[in-house]
Structure formats: structure tokens, C-alpha cells
Scaffold this active site. Structure first.
Site, PDB file in Angstrom:
ATOM      1  N   GLY A 209     -28.927  11.593  18.060  1.00 17.15           N
ATOM      2  CA  GLY A 209     -28.869  12.312  19.332  1.00 17.15           C
ATOM      3  C   GLY A 209     -29.737  11.669  20.388  1.00 17.15           C
ATOM      4  CD  GLU A 210     -34.022  14.687  22.901  1.00 12.49           C
ATOM      5  OE1 GLU A 210     -34.267  14.375  24.075  1.00 12.49           O
ATOM      6  OE2 GLU A 210     -34.473  15.712  22.364  1.00 12.49           O
TER       7      GLU A 210
ATOM      8  N   GLY B 188     -31.558   8.263  19.765  1.00  6.63           N
ATOM      9  CA  GLY B 188     -30.924   6.970  19.579  1.00  6.63           C
ATOM     10  C   GLY B 188     -30.122   6.828  18.301  1.00  6.63           C
TER      11      GLY B 188
ATOM     12  CG  ASP C  29     -16.548  12.514  18.361  1.00  9.65           C
ATOM     13  OD1 ASP C  29     -16.627  12.211  17.165  1.00  9.65           O
ATOM     14  OD2 ASP C  29     -16.575  13.694  18.771  1.00  9.65           O
TER      15      ASP C  29
HETATM   16  P1  AMP Z   1     -19.522  15.478  18.448  1.00 11.64           P
HETATM   17  O1  AMP Z   1     -20.235  16.256  19.493  1.00 11.64           O
HETATM   18  O2  AMP Z   1     -19.452  14.020  18.717  1.00 11.64           O
HETATM   19  O3  AMP Z   1     -19.990  15.806  17.076  1.00 11.64           O
HETATM   20  O4  AMP Z   1     -17.996  15.941  18.477  1.00 11.64           O
HETATM   21  C1  AMP Z   1     -17.560  17.125  19.053  1.00 11.64           C
HETATM   22  C2  AMP Z   1     -16.034  17.156  18.953  1.00 11.64           C
HETATM   23  O5  AMP Z   1     -15.642  17.259  17.588  1.00 11.64           O
HETATM   24  C3  AMP Z   1     -15.449  18.352  19.676  1.00 11.64           C
HETATM   25  O6  AMP Z   1     -14.683  17.892  20.770  1.00 11.64           O
HETATM   26  C4  AMP Z   1     -14.592  19.069  18.635  1.00 11.64           C
HETATM   27  O7  AMP Z   1     -13.286  19.354  19.076  1.00 11.64           O
HETATM   28  C5  AMP Z   1     -14.546  18.121  17.452  1.00 11.64           C
HETATM   29  N1  AMP Z   1     -14.719  18.823  16.183  1.00 11.64           N
HETATM   30  C6  AMP Z   1     -15.543  19.871  15.918  1.00 11.64           C
HETATM   31  N2  AMP Z   1     -15.435  20.257  14.621  1.00 11.64           N
HETATM   32  C7  AMP Z   1     -14.546  19.416  14.054  1.00 11.64           C
HETATM   33  C8  AMP Z   1     -14.013  19.283  12.741  1.00 11.64           C
HETATM   34  N3  AMP Z   1     -14.371  20.092  11.730  1.00 11.64           N
HETATM   35  N4  AMP Z   1     -13.120  18.292  12.509  1.00 11.64           N
HETATM   36  C9  AMP Z   1     -12.757  17.460  13.498  1.00 11.64           C
HETATM   37  N5  AMP Z   1     -13.189  17.523  14.757  1.00 11.64           N
HETATM   38  C10 AMP Z   1     -14.095  18.500  15.053  1.00 11.64           C
END
Ligand code: AMP
Length: 308
Positions: A207-208, A210, A238
Site C-alpha cells: 500500500g502506501e 510501496g 490492480d
Molecule cells: P484492489 O483495491 O487492487 O485490491 O482491487 C479492488 C478491485 O477488486 C475492485 O474494483 C473490486 O471490484 C475487485 N474485487 C473485490 N473483491 C474481489 C474478488 N473476490 N474477486 C475478484 N475481484 C474482486
């Protein structure tokens, strides 16, 4: 031109942060990865599924950025995957309020024919068997397979996850998840244990704080850019993965040294993501903006020191 195939959720998210709240907005791991990777002038395709409730304009947003969405199946009488989360005051931790799998429940990904020979495969956060199915559809062994996952899948599909992990070259995972997957507090020990599960390279996102890249006995650390405003961290992980994968697909150099640069690109793109809700900030990034931030990264981390 480098070819990248991405599998991941294309979703609706509803987010609460100390700064505000959204209704259902565009989200999903596949969406963030695709948007981040679209900055590298490569051929990329997102493989996913949505329901009839998913606005066409969201798909157009991706195709307008040259992301091939022919592998996003639309189930007219189904509902799109929905996730809702609330961030704590530190903005680094969050609670998942709702996960509605909906059309994801019976999702059978279909990689478009012209992407079955892609050099790089990015397995975004999804059921590990779905991730594996994408790998099985590749007609040529990809040069690099990257996998991202989260605690949700460790809780409900751990055996399948272990099986899929065996087939990947790089795993990107956050610190909390690395600890859950290995039962180890030390991230160095956790990375070694994950390495033993299959991946040659382990990226731990903090996260913040790194991200760390591990390979054999080598480690590399990139801080997150200190930002004035952190508005919504959703999708930062992501976006990082999309920047990382996009850069490697473009440069076609999968060495540890080049992966260090990929980590920097990933961190740079993630730093934009958190500045606005959802995908808003990364929908239209200019090359100038990206380079400016890369330059900030350089001056933040470079120093000369005499060792004598
Ligand atoms: P992150 O903040 O990078 O962890 O990812 C957040 C994104 O993951 C959001 O846009 C959600 O739609 C997606 N997400 C949340 N839970 C899941 C899950 N169980 N499987 C797949 N994608 C998910």
C-alpha cells in the site's frame, strides 16, 4: 508489438472512504489492470464476464483505449459482479462489505483466438480455477505468467489456489495476504515460502509503503510516491499489476533488472489511481503526466553515497 492477455473482474464497486461515498461505479480488477496496461502501446485483451445491467459506455471506455473487449462475455439476464468496501481512517486497510459474485459464479473464460499466443498473461484476482482455465487455453507457452490474488480466494479456494500458483512466474500479493498464505510474519520468509510454491518472482505490495520484489536471494524495494491527497485506494493493487505487466509486455525483457523498472512503472500508475474515486483518475493519463511522476520517483529514491 507485445501482446498481453488479462483475466479479471469487470465490475460494479460501491466505495466508502473517510472523504466520501459512491454508488455503483465502474470497478473490477480486470478493468484497473486493462486501463493501466493501456498506457504501454501494446495489444491487450481483457477476458471477463458482465451482466445485462452493465453499461455499454463502460465497455466503450476500454475499447476506446485500444483494449480488446471481445473476450468480455455479456450474460443478458445476469447481474454484474458487485463489490463494496469501506476504508478505515488510515486508508491502508478496509473492510469488504459485500461481494456478490453474480455472473462470475458460473464464469467460463474464453480467450479470444488471436490472443492465445500472447507472450504475457496477467491472471487478475479471480477464482484460481478460472485463472487456470485461461492458462490452459494458451496455444503457446507464455513467456511470463503473472498472478494476483486476495484473501477472499484463500478463504474459499485454497487448494485450487495452490494448484494455480505452481504454474506462474510472478505473483503479486499484498503483505497481509502474503502472511495469510504462508502463516509467516516476516515478508522475507513469506516470499521464500511463496517462491517454493512455484513463482520465481514474488512481488509484495504494501500500500502506501510501496512494494518489494523478491527473486532468489535478491530483493528490490520501491516506495510509494508520497502524495498530498489519497482519496480512494481501490484498484491501486490492480493498477500496479497492470503497469507492471504492461511494461514487461512492451519491453519483452523478463529479467530481474527489468522487473525493477516494471515495479517503478506499476507504483507510478498506482499513485494516480488513488487520487480519485474508482477508475476516474486513470481513465485518461497523458504520457507527460506519467513521465513527470517517474521523474519524481527518480529524485525521491536516488542518492550518492561514499562507502569508505
Ligand atoms: P484492489 O483495491 O487492487 O485490491 O482491487 C479492488 C478491485 O477488486 C475492485 O474494483 C473490486 O471490484 C475487485 N474485487 C473485490 N473483491 C474481489 C474478488 N473476490 N474477486 C475478484 N475481484 C474482486
Amino acid at each position: 508489438m507485445g501482446k498481453l492477455v488479462i483475466v479479471g473482474t469487470v465490475a460494479f464497486d460501491a466505495i466508502e472512504t473517510p472523504f466520501g461515498k459512491t454508488d455503483k461505479i465502474l470497478g473490477g480488477a480486470g478493468t484497473f489492470i486493462g486501463l493501466a496496461a493501456s498506457n504501454f502501446n501494446i495489444d491487450s485483451a481483457v477476458v471477463s464476464v458482465v451482466g445485462g445491467d452493465f453499461p455499454q459506455e463502460y465497455l466503450s471506455l476500454m475499447s476506446n483505449k485500444n483494449i480488446d473487449v471481445s473476450g468480455v462475455e455479456i450474460i443478458e439476464d445476469g447481474k454484474t459482479f458487485f463489490w463494496s468496501g469501506r476504508y478505515h481512517n488510515d486508508m491502508n486497510s478496509r473492510d469488504t462489505l459485500v461481494t456478490e459474485l453474480n455472473v462470475l459464479e458460473n464464469f467460463e473464460p474464453k480467450v479470444p483466438e488471436n490472443y492465445r499466443d500472447a507472450e504475457v498473461v496477467m491472471l487478475g484476482n479471480l477464482h484460481p480455477s478460472t485463472q487456470m482455465s485461461v492458462l490452459n487455453q494458451m496455444t503457446e507457452k507464455p513467456k511470463l505468467v503473472i498472478l494476483d490474488t486476495m484473501n477472499f480466494w484463500m478463504d474459499c479456494a485454497l487448494d485450487e489456489l495452490h494448484n494455480t500458483i505452481k504454474h506462474v512466474d510472478v505473483i503479486t500479493i499484498n503483505d497481509e495476504e502474503a502472511r495469510q498464505l504462508t502463516g509467516e510474519y516476516s515478508l522475507v520468509v513469506a516470499a521464500r515460502k511463496i517462491h517454493d510454491m512455484g513463482p520465481e518472482y514474488v512481488v509484495i505490495k504494501k500500500g502506501e509503503h510501496g512494494a518489494l520484489l523478491f527473486h532468489d536471494d535478491n530483493a528490490f524495494y520501491a516506495p510509494a510516491l508520497p502524495l498530498e491527497e489519497v482519496f480512494d485506494p481501490t484498484g491501486a493493487g490492480d493498477t500496479f499489476a497492470g503497469g507492471f505487466a504492461g511494461y514487461l509486455a512492451k519491453t519483452k525483457d523478463y529479467s530481474f533488472d527489468n522487473m525493477k523498472k516494471a515495479v517503478i512503472y506499476g507504483s507510478t500508475l498506482a499513485s494516480f489511481c488513488v487520487e480519485k474515486f474508482g477508475t476516474q483518475r486513470i481513465e485518461n493519463l497523458s504520457t507527460t503526466e506519467i513521465y513527470k511522476r517517474l521523474d519524481q520517483f527518480k529524485s525521491l529514491t536516488q542518492f550518492e553515497i561514499e562507502l569508505n
